[in-house]
Design a protein around this motif. Structure first.
Motif, PDB file in Angstrom:
ATOM      1  N   PRO A 142       0.803  -1.228   0.000  1.00 53.99           N
ATOM      2  CA  PRO A 142       0.000   0.000   0.000  1.00 53.99           C
ATOM      3  C   PRO A 142       0.835   1.277   0.000  1.00 53.99           C
ATOM      4  O   PRO A 142       1.986   1.306   0.445  1.00 53.99           O
ATOM      5  N   GLY A 143       0.184   2.339  -0.472  1.00 50.48           N
ATOM      6  CA  GLY A 143       0.761   3.662  -0.336  1.00 50.48           C
ATOM      7  C   GLY A 143       0.633   4.146   1.097  1.00 50.48           C
ATOM      8  O   GLY A 143       0.090   3.455   1.971  1.00 50.48           O
ATOM      9  N   THR A 144       1.123   5.349   1.342  1.00 54.36           N
ATOM     10  CA  THR A 144       1.153   5.895   2.702  1.00 54.36           C
ATOM     11  C   THR A 144      -0.239   5.928   3.327  1.00 54.36           C
ATOM     12  O   THR A 144      -1.153   6.560   2.799  1.00 54.36           O
ATOM     13  N   SER A 145      -0.389   5.257   4.467  1.00 57.08           N
ATOM     14  CA  SER A 145      -1.664   5.289   5.185  1.00 57.08           C
ATOM     15  C   SER A 145      -1.534   5.950   6.545  1.00 57.08           C
ATOM     16  O   SER A 145      -2.531   6.415   7.106  1.00 57.08           O
ATOM     17  N   GLY A 146      -0.324   6.008   7.113  1.00 59.56           N
ATOM     18  CA  GLY A 146      -0.135   6.645   8.405  1.00 59.56           C
ATOM     19  C   GLY A 146       0.753   5.821   9.301  1.00 59.56           C
ATOM     20  O   GLY A 146       1.452   4.913   8.850  1.00 59.56           O
ATOM     21  N   GLN A 147       0.708   6.137  10.607  1.00 61.12           N
ATOM     22  CA  GLN A 147       1.567   5.442  11.563  1.00 61.12           C
ATOM     23  C   GLN A 147       0.788   4.855  12.735  1.00 61.12           C
ATOM     24  O   GLN A 147       1.304   4.000  13.453  1.00 61.12           O
ATOM     25  N   GLU A 196       2.550  13.169  18.350  1.00 62.49           N
ATOM     26  CA  GLU A 196       1.177  13.209  17.841  1.00 62.49           C
ATOM     27  C   GLU A 196       1.068  12.522  16.482  1.00 62.49           C
ATOM     28  O   GLU A 196       0.133  11.754  16.222  1.00 62.49           O
ATOM     29  N   LEU A 197       2.035  12.770  15.614  1.00 59.90           N
ATOM     30  CA  LEU A 197       2.007  12.164  14.277  1.00 59.90           C
ATOM     31  C   LEU A 197       2.150  10.653  14.346  1.00 59.90           C
ATOM     32  O   LEU A 197       1.636   9.936  13.475  1.00 59.90           O
ATOM     33  N   SER A 198       2.815  10.139  15.368  1.00 55.96           N
ATOM     34  CA  SER A 198       2.984   8.687  15.492  1.00 55.96           C
ATOM     35  C   SER A 198       1.666   7.967  15.708  1.00 55.96           C
ATOM     36  O   SER A 198       1.590   6.748  15.567  1.00 55.96           O
ATOM     37  N   ASP A 199       0.621   8.717  16.031  1.00 58.86           N
ATOM     38  CA  ASP A 199      -0.698   8.124  16.258  1.00 58.86           C
ATOM     39  C   ASP A 199      -1.728   8.719  15.312  1.00 58.86           C
ATOM     40  O   ASP A 199      -2.884   8.912  15.667  1.00 58.86           O
ATOM     41  N   GLU A 200      -1.302   9.020  14.087  1.00 53.16           N
ATOM     42  CA  GLU A 200      -2.220   9.590  13.104  1.00 53.16           C
ATOM     43  C   GLU A 200      -2.155   8.839  11.776  1.00 53.16           C
ATOM     44  O   GLU A 200      -1.149   8.202  11.452  1.00 53.16           O
ATOM     45  N   CYS A 201      -3.255   8.949  11.027  1.00 52.76           N
ATOM     46  CA  CYS A 201      -3.332   8.425   9.662  1.00 52.76           C
ATOM     47  C   CYS A 201      -3.099   9.570   8.688  1.00 52.76           C
ATOM     48  O   CYS A 201      -3.174  10.747   9.053  1.00 52.76           O
ATOM     49  N   ILE A 202      -2.864   9.250   7.431  1.00 51.57           N
ATOM     50  CA  ILE A 202      -2.568  10.292   6.457  1.00 51.57           C
ATOM     51  C   ILE A 202      -3.759  11.219   6.264  1.00 51.57           C
ATOM     52  O   ILE A 202      -3.592  12.426   6.030  1.00 51.57           O
ATOM     53  N   GLY A 203      -4.976  10.691   6.418  1.00 50.66           N
ATOM     54  CA  GLY A 203      -6.155  11.554   6.356  1.00 50.66           C
ATOM     55  C   GLY A 203      -6.166  12.571   7.475  1.00 50.66           C
ATOM     56  O   GLY A 203      -6.587  13.723   7.295  1.00 50.66           O
ATOM     57  N   ASP A 204      -5.699  12.175   8.659  1.00 51.10           N
ATOM     58  CA  ASP A 204      -5.624  13.085   9.788  1.00 51.10           C
ATOM     59  C   ASP A 204      -4.608  14.195   9.521  1.00 51.10           C
ATOM     60  O   ASP A 204      -4.822  15.356   9.889  1.00 51.10           O
ATOM     61  N   VAL A 205      -3.487  13.818   8.906  1.00 54.69           N
ATOM     62  CA  VAL A 205      -2.464  14.808   8.563  1.00 54.69           C
ATOM     63  C   VAL A 205      -3.046  15.862   7.632  1.00 54.69           C
ATOM     64  O   VAL A 205      -2.825  17.073   7.808  1.00 54.69           O
ATOM     65  N   ILE A 206      -3.796  15.407   6.632  1.00 57.51           N
ATOM     66  CA  ILE A 206      -4.386  16.338   5.664  1.00 57.51           C
ATOM     67  C   ILE A 206      -5.395  17.264   6.342  1.00 57.51           C
ATOM     68  O   ILE A 206      -5.458  18.462   6.052  1.00 57.51           O
ATOM     69  N   ILE A 207      -6.176  16.716   7.264  1.00 58.13           N
ATOM     70  CA  ILE A 207      -7.229  17.502   7.915  1.00 58.13           C
ATOM     71  C   ILE A 207      -6.669  18.397   9.026  1.00 58.13           C
ATOM     72  O   ILE A 207      -7.027  19.578   9.141  1.00 58.13           O
TER      73      ILE A 207
END
Length: 423
Positions: free
Chosen positions: A104-109, A285-296
């Motif tokens: 898969p492509g980037t989904s988060g951490q 914080e980023l270690s517990d986020e998905c890529i959608g969360d980063v965008i939002i």
């Protein structure tokens, strides 16, 4: 990408408003003892894939949630999860039915970003600990290959869903998860290593399949690897970190830094010296986020806001002696693939730079590998916005005319290809 997939799902008749959140099940908890054999099946559970696409594959389908063994960078065994789909119909291509492993492509951490979590419905939405969204980005690719009659396994990668940090864009661990995914899929299907195999990946997935291609001769020499698509590959992390700083998904830099810190503990003190308290809090914080969360929540994040002196984290890494060997070890291109590889890259990709993808092709060509490099000339659209300039080429090169599917079908049909073609 989450937005793009939501559009695909809606167009396919899936109501994203019905997507329900659920905590990770106990399935993701591995046993105390992990098999020493790589690619061994640890456990499986039934999965119904509800999200549909307009194909003749017979979806919704019954799939299996699978946990299998792989290896960390240091060689120690670890559990990884994924989704396995057995085809409903006959193989539509030439030759025996193949095994296709999708990276898969980037989904988060965060654990909830694991692709298998979103696979059943296509989209997961949760509110705890904060609003979060994660999409099954590989619904289109898995549906197409399933419709063609291939058996499909989509890996979650190490540390997504299962314990431990996800080592984002780690060349070695990404390759291990992909290659052991082949072994696991073949085991579930009851077929042997002579079974033809192709690997499919874009972005983070393209980096993982590229890494798998060059590690396969040593790590999994028994596999009958016929061909690889490494689309928009994350091949040189140092170059990519510079490019995405301040872009829509700039927060993905945190995924990379966190993953590096997990495997290169000598970096901890150096990174602590240059990050501010707010910067360290952001990495956490980023270690517990998905890529959608980063965008939002953190669109167009600049890492200069995370350091003590306003310089970017990329600039600091370039000056940290401990980071140089780590970034060199994580760069794809130092080994030679035995199987043919198609590399595609957008000249105007604003997220995964064209130059480092082209360099990967040139490095492999110089070593005598069989490489086809194709340049996507999609013009720049809203530079820095990621979705049109990075994911646009994915749709064109993966599913458009003269696409990656055709290339891999030709390899499965044993149509000859040799040497290097750099378009």
């Amino acid at each position: 990408m989450a937005v793009a997939i939501a559009v695909v799902l809606a167009g396919a008749g899936f109501d994203t408003q019905q997507a329900a959140a659920a905590p990770l099940s106990g399935f993701y908890t591995p046993p105390a003892e992990i098999p020493s054999e790589s690619g061994a099946i640890i456990k499986t559970a039934p999965m119904t894939i509800l999200a549909t696409l307009p194909t003749e594959s017979g979806w919704p389908v019954q799939a299996r949630h699978v946990m299998y063994s792989t290896r960390l960078q240091d060689g120690s065994p670890v559990a990884v999860t994924g989704t396995y789909i057995e085809p409903n119909g006959p193989w539509q291509g030439r030759g025996p039915r193949p095994t296709v492993v999708i990276a898969p492509g980037t989904s988060g951490q965060a654990d909830r970003c694991a692709m298998s979590v979103a696979f059943s419905t296509g989209l997961t939405v949760s509110a705890d600990p904060s609003p979060s969204v994660s999409a099954n980005q590989e619904l289109p690719s898995s549906a197409v290959w399933s419709a063609l009659g291939a058996r499909v396994l989509v890996t979650d990668y190490i540390g997504l869903g299962t314990p431990g940090i996800h080592t984002y864009a780690n060349r070695i661990e990404g390759a291990h998860a992909v290659l052991d995914g082949v072994r696991a899929a073949n085991s579930l299907a009851g077929v042997g290593p002579e079974t033809p195999v192709v690997l499919w990946g874009y972005s983070q997935g393209g980096g993982a399949t590229a890494a798998a291609a060059e590690l396969q001769p040593a790590y999994a020499p028994e596999l009958n690897l016929k061909g690889v698509w490494a689309g928009g590959p994350v091949a040189d992390l140092a170059v990519i970190l510079q490019r995405i700083d301040g872009a829509l998904i700039g927060g993905a830099i945190g995924f990379a830094i966190n993953g590096m810190l997990a495997r290169y503990p000598e970096l901890h003190k150096a990174v602590d010296r240059v990050t501010s308290p707010a910067g360290r809090a952001m990495l956490d914080e980023l270690s517990d986020e998905c890529i959608g969360d980063v965008i939002i929540e953190h669109p167009f994040l600049k890492t200069s806001s995370m350091t003590i002196d306003g310089r970017s984290l990329s600039e600091h890494l370039a000056g940290i002696p401990e980071a140089t060997p780590a970034l060199a070890e994580l760069r794809v291109g130092s080994l030679t693939p035995a199987a043919p590889v198609l590399i595609t890259s957008g000249r105007n990709d604003d997220t995964v730079p064209y130059t480092q993808a082209r360099r990967l092709a040139e490095d492999w060509c110089a070593k005598g590998a069989t490489v086809t490099f194709r340049t996507n000339e999609l013009p720049p659209i809203l530079p820095g916005a990621t979705i049109p300039n990075h994911y646009g080429p994915e749709m064109i090169d993966g599913f458009g005319p003269d696409n990656a599917i055709t290339y891999l079908l030709d390899r499965l049909a044993d149509r000859p290809v040799s040497g290097c073609t750099l378009d």
